[in-house]
Design an enzyme around this catalytic site. Structure first.
Site, PDB file in Angstrom:
ATOM      1  N   SER A 199      18.368 -97.797   1.081  1.00  0.00           N
ATOM      2  CA  SER A 199      19.125 -98.921   1.505  1.00  0.00           C
ATOM      3  C   SER A 199      20.122 -98.510   2.591  1.00  0.00           C
ATOM      4  CB  SER A 199      19.996 -98.989   0.223  1.00  0.00           C
ATOM      5  OG  SER A 199      20.588-100.180   0.196  1.00  0.00           O
TER       6      SER A 199
ATOM      7  N   GLU B 151      12.984-106.982  -3.775  1.00  0.00           N
ATOM      8  CA  GLU B 151      14.254-106.354  -3.545  1.00  0.00           C
ATOM      9  C   GLU B 151      15.590-107.155  -4.110  1.00  0.00           C
ATOM     10  OE1 GLU B 151      14.928-103.438  -2.133  1.00  0.00           O
ATOM     11  OE2 GLU B 151      12.930-103.021  -0.963  1.00  0.00           O
TER      12      GLU B 151
ATOM     13  N   HIS C 154      15.563-103.801  -5.836  1.00  0.00           N
ATOM     14  CA  HIS C 154      16.113-103.019  -4.989  1.00  0.00           C
ATOM     15  C   HIS C 154      16.803-101.813  -5.836  1.00  0.00           C
ATOM     16  CE1 HIS C 154      18.052-101.730  -1.103  1.00  0.00           C
ATOM     17  NE2 HIS C 154      19.130-101.280  -1.880  1.00  0.00           N
TER      18      HIS C 154
END
Length: 511
Positions: A216, A336, A432
């Protein structure tokens, strides 16, 4: 001098550039936690570039987690899946180290000015282990190396020296002030990587074989470092999980700084922000970022184009060939968006107006929207929006970066993956950050179980973790490098197939 131990499962000690430190040995893994790599960013060092850590007298106890950067806990439902660890203290610029216990000779360091060359010379033994340096995610405003899912035990078990980095977050690390350096959190990461080059050999690591790994926001930072002209001086391989190359011009990236200054009724300069306590800055940050998510947008911290660390947009620089000599493992998760849509209830709130606005803002063609909708019969508007956003922000940039690297003459390898296993927890799906418990082989941790549940497939964790270890050791995770057929390892928890150009009709529809 050899690494000193006191009995089995006791306390190893090594000497690094700042002095002697003592850790703990458990199950043939040495742990050194809270080891400073730069001076505490307080007082004169606040809102300034990281400064060298001073040498210490005697022996420093490094058997407990070090201080964590000031940050807000997750809220609005996100706290059910993403944890926050708070350890008080000023020395937040620290690393946690997990190393195989069978280490070579202690790094012979006579003072705090030892050069990287000394470390390289000390690591010529065939017994030296590859090193992974972990840069955590959290939107540049949350996270730390103390989160249980980021435990490096499995990497050390498998012959890797694993080093987790803390860096300044939020206003402390990514404000855009009138008279201060930008990207201070990124500068902290550079300082940590330089520290690793100098000190990895003390823990049995090979300072000439360093892989930087991030997820990320951590992956976004790695993209910027990979694009920098001096990248090869910092690391030798890179792993980017669910984070695209990105940065913003100063005028745009300082929006959150200006909003906070207005909220606090202070000028946006170093003196005024330094006069604010960390708590007051966090309170202002909370007020001005309410409702912000990486998918729907809003005021948030970003990397800033500057003349030092981010001289060019990382995506543009990488496409032009920057970092082409460094092997790269990169990928995304299939869904995600679900991490932000499910806990917050956004899935039910997104309507066609949101899609229309996105089409106008990002120039998404009606043909692309129609194709995504046709390929997902029965999907909700929220799911359609999420699929478009996931590909726009993550999967398409990853494909473009891989294509650009493949087109570079004499470029290093690029390996691409997609994490597709769907969590049964709260309809999170392949969201995610879900892959982290598998990559770290920490499915038993509370953090991993909060997202993946108690019955997540251990074999998938074993397979993914082994692939990441292989990449750190050899540069080859176990599937073909990116080429004109676009091979992607799909981690679905069953066959884990190699797919060529998955969902090509959707990818090709983007301009």
């Amino acid at each position: 001098m050899q690494v000193e131990t006191i009995g089995a499962d006791a306390a190893p000690a090594v000497t690094i550039t700042s002095g002697r430190i003592r850790g703990v040995r458990l199950a043939q893994i040495d742990r050194y936690w809270g080891v400073p790599y730069a001076a505490a960013p307080v007082g004169a060092n606040r809102f300034a570039a990281p400064q060298p850590v001073a040498a210490h007298e005697g022996e420093r106890d490094c058997r407990q987690m070090g201080a964590t950067p000031p940050q807000l806990p997750y809220a609005g439902g996100m706290e059910n899946y993403l944890s926050t660890v708070t350890v008080p203290g000023d020395e937040i610029l620290n690393v946690n180290i997990w190393a195989p216990a069978a280490t070579p000779a202690e790094l012979p360091v006579s003072d705090a000015t030892a050069s990287a060359a000394t470390a390289f010379e000390a690591a010529t033994s065939d017994a030296a282990h590859p090193v992974i340096v972990w840069i955590h995610g959290g939107s540049l405003s949350r996270g730390s190396n103390a989160i249980t899912a980021y435990d490096g035990t499995a990497f050390a078990r498998d012959g890797v020296v694993f080093i987790g980095v803390n860096y300044r977050l939020g206003a402390e690390g990514f404000s855009v002030l009138d008279d201060a350096d930008t990207n201070l959190g990124l500068a902290d990461q550079v300082a940590a990587l330089q520290w690793v080059r100098h000190n990895a050999a003390a823990f049995g690591g090979d300072p000439a074989n360093v892989t930087v790994m991030g997820e990320s926001a951590g992956a976004i930072c790695i993209a910027a470092l990979l694009a920098h002209p001096d990248a090869s001086a910092l690391f030798d391989r890179a792993i980017m999980q669910s984070g695209p190359p990105d940065s913003r011009p100063r005028k745009k990236s300082r929006l959150i700084t200006d909003l906070m200054a207005k909220d606090l009724q202070i000028p946006a300069n170093r003196a005024a922000f330094s006069a604010m306590s960390a708590t007051r800055l966090l309170e202002a940050q909370k007020r001005v970022t309410a409702g912000t998510t990486p998918i729907t947008g809003g005021p948030a911290y970003t990397l800033t184009l500057d003349s030092n660390l981010v001289p060019r947009n990382p995506g543009t620089a990488l496409a032009a060939g920057a970092g082409r000599g460094i092997p790269l493992l990169i990928g995304t998760n299939t869904e995600e968006y679900r991490l932000w849509f499910i806990p917050t209830g956004l899935m039910q709130k997104v309507g066609w107006l949101h899609i229309l606005v996105a089409m106008l803002k990002f120039r998404i063609s009606p043909r692309t929207v129609s194709r995504y909708r046709r390929n997902r019969p029965g999907c909700s508007v929220g799911e359609l929006f999420g699929a478009l956003a996931t590909d726009l922000l993550l999967r398409v940039p990853v494909n473009r970066l891989a294509d650009a690297r493949f087109a570079q003459p004499d470029g290093a390898t690029t390996h691409v993956y997609e994490f597709a296993w769907r969590s049964p927890v709260a309809d999170l799906g392949a969201c995610h950050a879900l892959e982290l418990g598998f990559v770290f082989d920490t499915l038993a941790s509370d953090d991993a179980q909060g997202m993946a549940g108690p019955t997540a497939p251990q074999q998938l964790a074993t397979d993914m973790h082994d692939a990441w270890v292989r990449f750190a050791k050899t540069g080859d995770p176990g599937w073909p490098t990116w080429n004109s057929y676009r091979p992607v390892r799909v981690w679905d928890g069953t066959a884990n197939p190699l797919a060529h150009s998955p969902r090509e009709d959707e990818r090709a529809s983007w301009r």
